[in-house]
Scaffold this motif. Structure first.
Motif, PDB file in Angstrom:
ATOM      1  N   VAL A  93      62.208  66.274  23.509  1.00 30.82           N
ATOM      2  CA  VAL A  93      61.685  66.242  24.882  1.00 30.82           C
ATOM      3  C   VAL A  93      60.787  67.453  25.119  1.00 30.82           C
ATOM      4  O   VAL A  93      59.649  67.319  25.595  1.00 30.82           O
ATOM      5  CB  VAL A  93      62.841  66.202  25.907  1.00 30.82           C
ATOM      6  CG1 VAL A  93      62.315  66.392  27.325  1.00 30.82           C
ATOM      7  CG2 VAL A  93      63.619  64.908  25.786  1.00 30.82           C
ATOM      8  N   HIS A  95      59.168  69.399  23.103  1.00 31.36           N
ATOM      9  CA  HIS A  95      57.986  69.544  22.247  1.00 31.36           C
ATOM     10  C   HIS A  95      57.172  68.262  22.152  1.00 31.36           C
ATOM     11  O   HIS A  95      56.358  68.112  21.236  1.00 31.36           O
ATOM     12  CB  HIS A  95      58.401  70.042  20.866  1.00 31.36           C
ATOM     13  CG  HIS A  95      58.953  71.430  20.904  1.00 31.36           C
ATOM     14  ND1 HIS A  95      58.157  72.542  20.827  1.00 31.36           N
ATOM     15  CD2 HIS A  95      60.219  71.872  21.077  1.00 31.36           C
ATOM     16  CE1 HIS A  95      58.910  73.623  20.924  1.00 31.36           C
ATOM     17  NE2 HIS A  95      60.166  73.245  21.091  1.00 31.36           N
ATOM     18  N   HIS A  96      57.410  67.345  23.060  1.00 33.20           N
ATOM     19  CA  HIS A  96      56.642  66.094  23.125  1.00 33.20           C
ATOM     20  C   HIS A  96      56.683  65.353  21.795  1.00 33.20           C
ATOM     21  O   HIS A  96      55.659  64.896  21.290  1.00 33.20           O
ATOM     22  CB  HIS A  96      55.195  66.354  23.573  1.00 33.20           C
ATOM     23  CG  HIS A  96      55.125  67.181  24.806  1.00 33.20           C
ATOM     24  ND1 HIS A  96      55.460  66.685  26.051  1.00 33.20           N
ATOM     25  CD2 HIS A  96      54.813  68.498  24.989  1.00 33.20           C
ATOM     26  CE1 HIS A  96      55.338  67.648  26.940  1.00 33.20           C
ATOM     27  NE2 HIS A  96      54.954  68.756  26.331  1.00 33.20           N
ATOM     28  N   GLN A  99      56.540  59.468  22.485  1.00 41.05           N
ATOM     29  CA  GLN A  99      55.678  58.914  23.530  1.00 41.05           C
ATOM     30  C   GLN A  99      56.280  57.594  23.977  1.00 41.05           C
ATOM     31  O   GLN A  99      57.012  57.564  24.951  1.00 41.05           O
ATOM     32  CB  GLN A  99      54.243  58.775  23.040  1.00 41.05           C
ATOM     33  CG  GLN A  99      53.533  60.109  23.010  1.00 41.05           C
ATOM     34  CD  GLN A  99      52.081  59.985  22.604  1.00 41.05           C
ATOM     35  OE1 GLN A  99      51.452  58.947  22.757  1.00 41.05           O
ATOM     36  NE2 GLN A  99      51.536  61.058  22.061  1.00 41.05           N
ATOM     37  N   THR A 138      52.449  59.473  18.316  1.00 39.96           N
ATOM     38  CA  THR A 138      52.435  60.921  18.527  1.00 39.96           C
ATOM     39  C   THR A 138      51.505  61.716  17.636  1.00 39.96           C
ATOM     40  O   THR A 138      51.153  62.831  17.980  1.00 39.96           O
ATOM     41  CB  THR A 138      53.842  61.521  18.315  1.00 39.96           C
ATOM     42  OG1 THR A 138      54.208  61.376  16.934  1.00 39.96           O
ATOM     43  CG2 THR A 138      54.852  60.879  19.222  1.00 39.96           C
ATOM     44  N   GLY A 142      54.082  66.913  17.327  1.00 39.98           N
ATOM     45  CA  GLY A 142      55.183  67.192  18.239  1.00 39.98           C
ATOM     46  C   GLY A 142      56.536  66.962  17.594  1.00 39.98           C
ATOM     47  O   GLY A 142      57.504  67.680  17.871  1.00 39.98           O
TER      48      GLY A 142
END
Length: 160
Positions: A93, A95-96, A99, A138, A142
């Motif tokens: 979450v 560090h992304h 998606q 992504t 990330g």
């Protein structure tokens, strides 16, 4: 039909399954654990990855009867009993690392296994170990950042 006993996320279950029923279908349909996603159903994408007796397995390729007597960990088993996210989930979450989220359950399980077997992997090792999980959203940066951060957090929590 065959009688199968499997421990999933610490809870013992007795299932009556057809011999050809996959572990993924048993988890999703019989136990209601829909976090194990079915992508390619050929074992290539990694979305269905679970741990079986601590080792990664493609639940779409494994029959439920093969898990008889085994311990299975799914993405639902990562969170604490109080609902707190696992450090790997928190890192994804922060560090992304996700998606659309479709590949995320398999990514999380694979990352967990990596960090349990190699608590301090370098970025090259992370890339290599995660290469069996496909993400179309992504770009992977990330995800790698998240696993690296989770490694630091988990080592700190264990005192390493």
């Amino acid at each position: 039909m065959m009688d199968v006993t499997v421990t999933v996320n610490g809870e013992r279950h007795r299932l009556d399954v057809e011999p050809r029923r996959t572990l993924a279908d048993a988890l999703r349909e019989d136990l209601g654990l829909t976090g194990t996603h079915l992508g390619c159903e050929h074992g290539v994408c990694g979305a269905c990855t679970v741990l079986v007796d601590g080792e990664p397995a493609r639940a779409c390729l494994m029959f439920a009867v093969q898990a008889d007597g085994c311990s299975v960990t799914t993405v639902e088993g990562l969170a604490g009993e109080d609902g707190a996210l696992h450090p790997v989930q928190e890192a994804f979450v922060a560090h992304h690392g996700l998606q659309c989220g479709f590949c995320t359950p398999g990514m999380l399980i694979s990352a967990l296994h990596l960090l349990e077997t190699d608590p301090d992997p370098n970025r090259e090792t992370i890339r290599a170990e995660m290469s069996g999980n496909i993400c179309r959203c992504t770009g992977y940066a990330g995800i790698i950042d998240a696993i690296e951060a989770a490694s630091t957090t988990m080592r700190g929590a264990s005192g390493h």
